[in-house]
Enzyme design. Structure first.
Site, PDB file in Angstrom:
ATOM      1  N   LYS A 215       0.855  -1.179   0.000  1.00 42.40           N
ATOM      2  CA  LYS A 215       0.000   0.000   0.000  1.00 42.40           C
ATOM      3  C   LYS A 215       0.896   1.236   0.000  1.00 42.40           C
ATOM      4  O   LYS A 215       1.456   1.624   1.012  1.00 42.40           O
ATOM      5  CB  LYS A 215      -0.900   0.036   1.232  1.00 42.40           C
ATOM      6  N   GLY A 268       5.763   5.094   9.102  1.00 38.48           N
ATOM      7  CA  GLY A 268       4.898   6.266   9.153  1.00 38.48           C
ATOM      8  C   GLY A 268       4.896   6.866  10.544  1.00 38.48           C
ATOM      9  O   GLY A 268       5.862   6.720  11.311  1.00 38.48           O
ATOM     10  N   GLY A 273       1.123   4.001  13.739  1.00 40.77           N
ATOM     11  CA  GLY A 273       1.739   2.752  14.146  1.00 40.77           C
ATOM     12  C   GLY A 273       0.984   2.075  15.274  1.00 40.77           C
ATOM     13  O   GLY A 273       0.842   0.843  15.306  1.00 40.77           O
ATOM     14  N   GLU A 291       8.559   1.289  11.760  1.00 41.27           N
ATOM     15  CA  GLU A 291       9.579   2.338  11.704  1.00 41.27           C
ATOM     16  C   GLU A 291       8.817   3.644  11.744  1.00 41.27           C
ATOM     17  O   GLU A 291       8.131   4.008  10.786  1.00 41.27           O
ATOM     18  CB  GLU A 291      10.425   2.204  10.438  1.00 41.27           C
ATOM     19  N   CYS A 328      12.245  11.024   8.699  1.00 42.01           N
ATOM     20  CA  CYS A 328      12.075  10.631  10.096  1.00 42.01           C
ATOM     21  C   CYS A 328      13.338  10.818  10.918  1.00 42.01           C
ATOM     22  O   CYS A 328      13.264  10.993  12.138  1.00 42.01           O
ATOM     23  CB  CYS A 328      11.600   9.184  10.169  1.00 42.01           C
ATOM     24  N   GLU A 425       7.617  15.784  16.360  1.00 40.88           N
ATOM     25  CA  GLU A 425       8.173  15.592  15.026  1.00 40.88           C
ATOM     26  C   GLU A 425       7.408  16.489  14.054  1.00 40.88           C
ATOM     27  O   GLU A 425       6.246  16.238  13.739  1.00 40.88           O
ATOM     28  CB  GLU A 425       8.069  14.133  14.582  1.00 40.88           C
TER      29      GLU A 425
END
Length: 527
Positions: A215, A268, A273, A291, A328, A425
């Site tokens: 995806k 993501g 997550g 991750e 990230c 973030e």
């Protein structure tokens, strides 16, 4: 003991090669086509069981060019029914098909051909990635796609080196282990590195003998669909690689909760997550690797080569090999020791003004637009929040250009550890610049985060490098370099940055199960 700093790595060298081709004047127009002929978008449907098909619902969604905000193409919008079809195809290919049963050497040969086809079509793929994500074309061609191609070749070479082990049992028994492919895997990839993330997940899964449903992010579906076409040309059997485009709340949720998917690998946000893990637990307790987000520190000590440190800090936040700050592992928390802090602030301010923002087709440009309006607005809201919290705006802080999703490189000073811009973030071109006194303070503040993905250390002192690298709780530590990725180097997080590793042979293990086989032995002269 002193260590000589080295600002480069394989990746950093390519970055500098790309940067050498760019002019130093600032350009925020974001409008020029620069003579490039945009390719026809050939693949817009779902790829299931070796064929491109419409979504069961017939629905589509728009993929947007972040340079202009214009529609590139209408893409098939998958849903649960489409995921069911893709999973059924992948399950049949795994249970009854030849891919898991091929000798590893033969899987590797097919993967090599896949890599060759990507290399042959790199010009078209790089342009598609540019218009879909805003990634600078030059960087995509010099950095991203060579990495993609080499990654497929790396795992192709590993496909026939998957070994179990002989066990030394304490009884009259003979034991050994087998490593077997885990089965049908769901691979959910983000929008900041569409092709690299495709390779990071698809290559080891193919090498292990798994079948899969990919995806891609709804913002950047074009290159994954093109690669599905190339995979079929390479000889990957029908049903082994399926691509279902659509949204996380539909396609991603259906993959994560599907009872016939054996594993999910997700890259993501930390928030998403959590949702993936919960869905996996509530369904069939499928294996999950994540991750996730990061708020990585870059620690610059008094003995550092200050010009190198400035360049590393600029690259760590603003370049990111993709677009401004959308990575990230961005070193967005920059801690500078007090002895060189004032000089560093002056130099990083001047350096950021040389950073060229503009159309990603322009070879002078260091960085293109943010991926979409939602991300653009989110970054600007964080910049406003930083001002309100009392941080000092050193450079940037504003949108750039009359159209498209461009933002100036932004640096804040006087940042406190508990400010939102130092904790969250942001995934954008925002650097938080902070001063520290001692090694102990640097370690304590570097670890003052819920994340643990990466960190950077800039020093000539080997003792400091060793002590700090062992003290920071993060999955990868870069000393006198940044973004030093390599196919053989595992990458992944601590704490809320996730678990499981990409790259290296550790990534291959994610797609394998260990089985023990034990048989009795009689009259053997030894055990």
């Amino acid at each position: 003991m002193e260590i000589r700093p080295r600002a480069s790595s394989v990746l950093c060298g390519l970055v500098q090669e790309a940067s050498a081709a760019m002019a130093s004047e600032e350009d925020c127009s974001g409008t020029a086509e620069n003579g490039f002929m945009l390719p026809e978008v050939k693949f817009t449907k779902l790829f299931i069981n070796g064929s491109f098909v419409d979504a069961v619902s017939g629905k589509t969604f728009e993929t947007i060019d972040p340079r202009t905000g214009d529609v590139i193409a209408e893409i098939a919008s998958g849903d649960k029914e489409d995921v069911d079809l893709a999973v059924a195809a992948a399950r049949d290919a795994f249970d009854e098909g030849k891919w898991p049963r091929l000798p590893g050497y033969q899987r590797g040969r097919i993967m090599m051909k896949f890599a060759d086809l990507i290399e042959q079509h790199v010009e078209e793929l790089a342009v598609l990635e540019c218009i879909d994500s805003g990634k600078p074309l030059l960087v995509s061609k010099l950095v991203d796609f060579p990495s993609v191609i080499s990654m497929f070749r790396y795992y192709a070479g590993a496909a026939d080196k998957i070994h179990g082990e002989t066990l030394k049992l304490a009884q009259e028994l003979q034991g050994y282990t087998l490593k077997e492919p885990i089965g049908v895997v769901g691979l959910i990839i983000p929008w900041n590195y569409p092709m690299l993330m495709f390779a990071l997940k698809v290559a080891p899964a193919l090498a292990a003998g798994c079948t899969m449903i990919v995806k891609p992010a709804e913002q950047t579906p074009l290159t994954a669909l093109y690669c599905a076409h190339l995979a079929k040309q390479a000889g990957i059997p029908d049903g082994v690689l399926n691509v279902v485009t659509g949204f996380g709340r539909t396609v991603g949720a259906a993959i994560s909760s599907h009872m016939d998917v054996d594993k999910v690998s997700f890259t993501g946000s930390t928030e998403t997550g959590r949702v993936v893990m919960e869905a996996a637990a509530r369904s069939n307790l499928k294996s999950v690797s994540l991750e996730l987000g990061g708020k990585s520190p870059l620690l610059i000590f008094d003995d550092a080569d200050i010009d190198m440190a400035v360049e590393l800090a600029r690259q760590a936040v603003f370049f990111n090999q993709a677009r401004m700050g959308e990575i990230c592992v961005a070193g967005s928390r920059v801690f500078v020791q007090e002895g060189i802090y004032d000089e560093f602030v002056k130099k990083i301010a001047l350096s950021s003004k040389e950073w060229v923002v503009g159309d990603p087709f322009d070879p002078r440009v260091n960085q293109g637009p943010q991926v979409d309006k939602r991300q653009f607005d989110k970054i600007l809201s964080y910049i406003d929040h930083g001002k309100r919290e009392g941080a000092t705006l050193l450079t940037g802080g504003k949108p750039c250009g009359e159209k498209g999703y461009y933002i100036e490189p932004t640096i804040f000073t006087d940042v406190k550890d508990d400010m939102l811009i130092a904790k969250d973030e942001i995934f954008g071109p925002v650097m938080s610049l902070m001063k520290f006194s001692t090694v102990e303070e640097a370690i304590q503040r570097a670890n003052y985060t819920k994340y643990g993905l990466a960190a950077g250390i800039v020093t000539k002192d080997l003792n400091i490098a060793n002590r700090v690298s062992r003290s920071i709780r993060a999955g990868i530590i870069w000393v006198n370099c940044y973004f030093a990725f390599d196919n053989d180097c595992p990458f992944g997080g601590y704490k809320m940055s996730g678990f499981g590793r990409d790259s290296g042979l550790h990534a291959l293990e994610k797609y394998l199960k260990v089985k023990s086989v034990v048989t009795p032995i009689y009259g053997s002269p030894w055990l």
